[in-house]
Design a protein around this motif. Structure first.
Motif, PDB file in Angstrom:
ATOM      1  N   SER A   1      14.495 -54.870  48.162  1.00 43.30           N
ATOM      2  CA  SER A   1      15.053 -54.884  49.873  1.00 43.30           C
ATOM      3  C   SER A   1      15.647 -55.975  50.060  1.00 43.30           C
ATOM      4  CB  SER A   1      14.059 -53.966  50.504  1.00 43.30           C
ATOM      5  OG  SER A   1      13.479 -53.968  49.910  1.00 43.30           O
ATOM      6  N   SER A   2      14.412 -57.211  50.347  1.00 47.45           N
ATOM      7  CA  SER A   2      15.455 -58.006  50.889  1.00 47.45           C
ATOM      8  C   SER A   2      16.146 -58.855  50.699  1.00 47.45           C
ATOM      9  CB  SER A   2      13.685 -59.287  50.851  1.00 47.45           C
ATOM     10  OG  SER A   2      13.455 -59.526  49.297  1.00 47.45           O
TER      11      SER A   2
ATOM     12  N   THR B   1      23.843 -58.650  52.720  1.00 44.27           N
ATOM     13  CA  THR B   1      24.339 -57.464  53.992  1.00 44.27           C
ATOM     14  C   THR B   1      24.653 -58.318  54.673  1.00 44.27           C
ATOM     15  OG1 THR B   1      23.176 -54.984  52.273  1.00 44.27           O
ATOM     16  CG2 THR B   1      24.291 -55.156  54.764  1.00 44.27           C
ATOM     17  N   LEU B   2      23.483 -58.431  55.377  1.00 44.32           N
ATOM     18  CA  LEU B   2      23.766 -59.629  56.143  1.00 44.32           C
ATOM     19  C   LEU B   2      24.537 -60.845  56.570  1.00 44.32           C
ATOM     20  CD1 LEU B   2      22.650 -59.250  59.627  1.00 44.32           C
ATOM     21  CD2 LEU B   2      20.355 -60.780  58.683  1.00 44.32           C
TER      22      LEU B   2
ATOM     23  N   THR C   1      24.464 -69.024  59.077  1.00 43.17           N
ATOM     24  CA  THR C   1      22.885 -70.323  58.539  1.00 43.17           C
ATOM     25  C   THR C   1      22.158 -70.575  58.110  1.00 43.17           C
ATOM     26  OG1 THR C   1      24.515 -72.202  60.056  1.00 43.17           O
ATOM     27  CG2 THR C   1      21.907 -72.547  60.154  1.00 43.17           C
ATOM     28  N   LEU C   2      21.270 -69.103  59.288  1.00 39.44           N
ATOM     29  CA  LEU C   2      20.290 -68.376  58.911  1.00 39.44           C
ATOM     30  C   LEU C   2      19.551 -67.305  57.440  1.00 39.44           C
ATOM     31  CD1 LEU C   2      19.065 -67.503  62.095  1.00 39.44           C
ATOM     32  CD2 LEU C   2      18.021 -69.657  61.186  1.00 39.44           C
ATOM     33  N   CYS C   3      21.262 -66.907  57.451  1.00 42.50           N
ATOM     34  CA  CYS C   3      21.061 -65.783  56.203  1.00 42.50           C
ATOM     35  C   CYS C   3      21.272 -67.031  54.775  1.00 42.50           C
ATOM     36  CB  CYS C   3      22.193 -65.644  56.104  1.00 42.50           C
ATOM     37  SG  CYS C   3      22.361 -63.495  57.047  1.00 42.50           S
TER      38      CYS C   3
ATOM     39  N   ARG D   1      14.126 -67.984  48.967  1.00 42.31           N
ATOM     40  CA  ARG D   1      13.304 -66.594  48.807  1.00 42.31           C
ATOM     41  C   ARG D   1      12.946 -67.549  47.207  1.00 42.31           C
ATOM     42  NH1 ARG D   1      15.789 -62.578  46.170  1.00 42.31           N
ATOM     43  NH2 ARG D   1      14.138 -61.727  46.946  1.00 42.31           N
ATOM     44  N   SER D   2      14.064 -68.202  46.631  1.00 39.43           N
ATOM     45  CA  SER D   2      13.887 -68.633  45.025  1.00 39.43           C
ATOM     46  C   SER D   2      13.049 -69.125  44.893  1.00 39.43           C
ATOM     47  CB  SER D   2      15.632 -69.657  44.922  1.00 39.43           C
ATOM     48  OG  SER D   2      16.787 -69.340  45.924  1.00 39.43           O
TER      49      SER D   2
END
Length: 903
Positions: free
Chosen positions: A71-72, A78-79, A104-106, A113-114
């Motif tokens: 989900s994250s 999507t964001l 930038t934040l996305c 998260r890798s």
């Protein structure tokens, strides 16, 4: 994926009506900022790329990611797509900046998260792209101030671009820096290969349709105003060509397929930036075509490499020999996409490369400039062909250096290769019928150039300089592919003398060292050093004001009264007593005298709200200071007379400066224009008669929300510091207490306070609620009410017989968070009335209610939470009760919590 496709349908339906579509919603009307969206030819092309490639990547992710909940990942992707879509549709520079920073934040979170290896690349990516965000923000401010509007369409149409050379050059430089950091152009290109630690779907989307395309879009969007400006053209063409050279050479040295594609992206973006820098309508149209082609072949290539890595378990071309025979579908798709990037007919990449060469050949300027640029681009295109061949041969040829044919392989699932095939096949179809893109390209080029462009694409344009150069490029590229071992032997030993990542890390480390040095200036427990800097700043301001000729006489009117002088004498006595005190308890008492004298002074001047605030703050301050006394030495450290001279001079100077400021900025004088407005319009605008409260929760509610957030952070800091401090204090037990003394019986000593608390406690709480509810009309409000409630809690605390039993068990962290949340949600409700924190009005019969009451409740909860945190944690014992002294008389048994409650 379905949402992206529905958005594609909506965008196409909106564009099919023809012309430019605009939508505007109120956002920050007082600042003239609106949520303005604009769909023209340029935003249409980029919106389709964002959504279509996004849908492909999400479909691919379903087969690529392992089974389980992700989900994250899907939420961030999507964001990411939503932020990019907002960016390309924005017609307001503030909205553009917000969307820019959101991408930038996305990207930061998706890279981070890798796994453990993603932390440092994510930080480096964030640092570089945030620098570009600051440049974009600066450009937005300059444009908004210079033009008087934040609407992009209005800014681009303004005549200031031709009239003010300094304005134009400043904006050009700032926008160039912003775009270069986002699109990995020299000298900011190092972050893009570094971000390849992200999983394949993230890399594919980031390279093909998001993040890096944001910078390209920015350059396109402001081309109508900046095309032909010498600084803009030279900056873009020079940086683009250098980036193309660095990227293509670096790609030829890579053995990791993903790294090779990362450097190829840098190279291809260099072509685009240089082409936009040429600035002619033909050049911009060619750049649009290459943007579309690049999105198709690059998304397909990245996803294909992901299929190989997912199936084989490696991306190293030295270990992939013979994979093509065992994965024919993946090999075919990869070859198709690579051929498009190499510019081989009849693929769309060939059409876009022909357009680029034609536009460069016809570049304005000296007669030799265009052909020279075209030949230079052709040389880089040879390198492009060579690294495309390196990718295909290295991944699929059975003659690779170290074939590992023993690995059992089979073709990937259609769930994986089908999304990969879609953009590759689209590149082939559009290459065969490029005229299908005429409308899109013409509309986008028209919007990017500011003039009408009617572009007709074709696979065959006859024998032109571009065709001749293309033939030479393919021939030279084949020769380099055949002689790839010799090319490797020449390029592999070459190393750049510097590393972009090392530069970023050095700047980061230097910034951290600077921050540590600045923080070290006040990293002390000495209040003197903490106070020195603000006091010196105050003296500097006073000196500047004095040199500016500040006339105090003009600002002070009306005589002083006897009460003024009496209170002044009381304040001076308190200050003198504080200076002369030798024990901390004495200092607390005399400082309290000063505070209560100031409270009386406020009352005498009619400032009831301020006086109530001062009084309650003084009460709680004394309580907290008493709790602190047990953790501090009883007396102050002795100081020599010589050592006191400098602090005394600084203190006297600060006192003089403060007195002068008070005389200059206050005094008995007429109201300022702002104050007069609050008096005249406050009640009609807000429904509240208490001017102080309406200023805090209506007119300047955003300031109050910021202060409330800072207060909440301060509460969290108190919790963290005191909990850590308590752990350290446990190592230093308090000295034994002689319980034979009369004051040792806490239960007996607290009987009067407990009796009084039964009466005063409920009244204090009731008064707190009354002050909260009446604050909009009469003296009171959320802050004062919370202080009153805090005083009630302090009384309950002081009435308890032991600090173990006296814990106030209210969840102070929850109260702090709830307070900030309630205030923020109240601000969001303001959008029902047009903007954030706009006041909402409700009439219940003759009773007039406003949303300011909800905002005040948020203030109340947060302040109560901070007060409880301080008393809860400061009042806890540092150590368990020590044993009785050997010669002491045993004290009466301490009551249990239940016994205390019954009493």
């Amino acid at each position: 994926m379905a949402g992206a496709l529905l958005a594609v349908a909506a965008i196409i339906a909106s564009a099919s009506s023809g012309g430019v579509r605009e939508e505007t919603l109120a956002w920050m009307p007082t600042l003239g900022v609106e949520l303005s969206l604009r769909l023209d030819g340029l935003s249409l092309v980029f919106a389709l790329l964002v959504l279509v490639i996004g849908a492909v990547v999400l479909a691919y992710s379903a087969g690529y990611l392992p089974h389980g909940r992700h989900s994250s990942f899907y939420g961030l992707m999507t964001l990411f797509a939503a932020a990019m879509l907002l960016l390309v549709l924005a017609d307001d520079v503030v909205v553009l900046f917000v969307a820019w920073e959101a991408t930038t934040l996305c990207s930061f979170f998706l890279i981070a998260r890798s796994g453990a290896g993603g932390r440092e690349p994510a930080i480096r990516t964030l640092l570089v792209t945030v620098l570009g965000g600051l440049a974009l923000l600066s450009a937005a401010v300059v444009m908004a101030v210079g033009v008087g509007s934040t609407r992009i369409s209005t800014i681009l149409a303004d005549g200031i671009w031709a009239e003010d050379a300094a304005f134009t050059a400043t904006v050009a430089a700032l926008l160039g820096i912003a775009a270069f950091t986002k699109s990995a152009q020299f000298p900011f290109q190092a972050w893009l290969p570094d971000s390849m630690v992200a999983i394949t779907p993230v890399s594919a989307y980031l390279h093909a349709a998001a993040m890096v395309k944001a910078g390209i879009y920015l350059l396109f969007r402001f081309s109508p105003a900046l095309a032909g400006v010498p600084l803009w053209s030279s900056l873009l063409v020079t940086a683009g060509l250098i980036t193309a050279a660095l990227g293509s050479i670096a790609a030829l040295k890579r053995h990791d397929l993903k790294e090779l594609l990362a450097y190829s992206t840098i190279s291809q973006l260099g072509f685009l930036v240089a082409m936009i820098g040429v600035g002619t309508p033909e050049a911009l149209a060619a750049a649009i075509v290459h943007t579309i082609a690049h999105a198709l072949f690059k998304s397909s290539l990245f996803l294909a490499v992901g299929v190989i890595d997912h199936t084989v378990g490696t991306r190293d071309i030295r270990k992939l020999g013979g994979v093509g025979a065992r994965m024919p579908v993946t090999a075919t798709i990869t070859i198709l996409a690579a051929a498009s990037m190499a510019g081989i007919p009849p693929l769309l990449g060939f059409v876009s490369k022909e357009s680029l060469l034609d536009a460069f050949w016809e570049a304005p300027g000296a007669a030799w400039l265009g052909p020279m640029l075209a030949i230079l681009i052709a040389v880089f295109a040879v390198f492009t062909f060579a690294y495309c061949a390196r990718l295909v041969i290295g991944a699929f040829s059975s003659t690779a250096d170290h074939p590992d044919s023993a690995t059992p392989l089979q073709e990937a699932s259609p769930l994986l290769w089908l999304p990969v095939a879609l953009p590759a096949v689209a590149g082939l179809v559009l290459g065969l019928v490029p005229g299908a893109l005429d409308g899109l390209v013409s509309g986008a080029a028209t919007a990017a150039s500011g003039t009408t462009v009617d572009k007709h694409l074709s696979l065959w344009h006859g024998v032109t300089p571009a065709l001749i150069l293309s033939v030479l490029v393919i021939t030279a590229g084949v020769l380099m592919a055949v002689g790839r071992r010799r090319v490797d032997a020449v390029l592999q030993p070459l190393h750049w003398p510097w590393s972009g990542l090392a530069v970023v890390d050095s700047v980061r480390a230097g910034t951290e060292r600077l921050g540590a040095w600045v923080g070290g200036l006040t990293a002390t427990t000495s209040p003197r050093r903490h106070l020195l800097i603000p006091i010196l700043c105050l003296l500097g301001l006073a000196l500047a004001a004095g040199m500016g000729g500040l006339d105090l006489a003009e600002r002070v009117t009306g005589p002083s009264t006897a009460l003024d002088w009496g209170l002044l004498v009381l304040v001076l006595a308190g200050v003198a007593g504080a200076v002369a005190s030798r024990t901390r308890i004495t200092a607390v008492v005399v400082i309290g005298v000063v505070g209560f004298a100031i409270t009386a002074w406020f009352y005498s001047l009619g400032a009831a709200d301020v006086a109530m605030t001062q009084l309650l703050v003084e009460i709680l301050t004394v309580v907290v200071m008493v709790l602190l006394l047990r953790r501090l030495p009883r007396t102050f450290a002795k100081q020599t007379r010589r050592g006191a001279i400098v602090p005394a001079l600084i203190a006297v100077g600060a006192g003089i400066a403060t007195t002068a400021a008070v005389m200059a900025l206050t005094g008995r004088r007429s109201l300022s224009n702002a104050g007069d407005y609050y008096v005249r319009e406050g009640e009609s605008e807000t429904g509240g008669a208490n001017i102080v409260n309406t200023i805090l929760v209506d007119f300047r509610a955003l300031d109050t929300l910021g202060e409330l957030t800072v207060l909440g952070i301060a509460g969290l800091t108190i919790v963290i510091l005191l909990r850590v401090r308590r752990e350290l204090d446990d190592r230093q037990p308090e000295p034994p207490i002689d319980r034979s003394q009369a004051l040792a019986d806490a239960l007996a000593n607290s009987v009067f306070t407990r009796t009084l608390t039964r009466l005063v406690g409920p009244l204090t709480v009731l008064l707190s609620v009354i002050l909260l509810l009446r604050g909009h009309q009469e003296p009171g409000g959320g802050f004062i009410a919370a202080l009153m409630g805090g005083a009630g809690f302090a009384l309950l605390y002081l009435a308890a017989p032991t600090d173990d039993v006296a814990r106030l068990r209210q969840p102070f962290l929850v109260l702090i968070g709830a307070g900030v949340l309630v205030a923020t949600v109240t601000g969001l409700l303001g959008y029902l009335n047009g903007s954030f924190l706009a006041t909402l009005h409700l009439y219940v019969g003759s009773l007039h209610l406003t949303s300011a009451l909800l905002f005040d409740i948020g203030v109340y909860l947060a302040v109560i939470g901070v007060v409880l945190a301080a008393m809860n944690l400061l009042g806890l014992p540092r150590t368990p009760r020590p044993p009785l002294a050997e010669d002491a008389t045993p004290a009466p048994a301490q009551p249990t919590e239940e016994e205390v409650a019954r009493s």
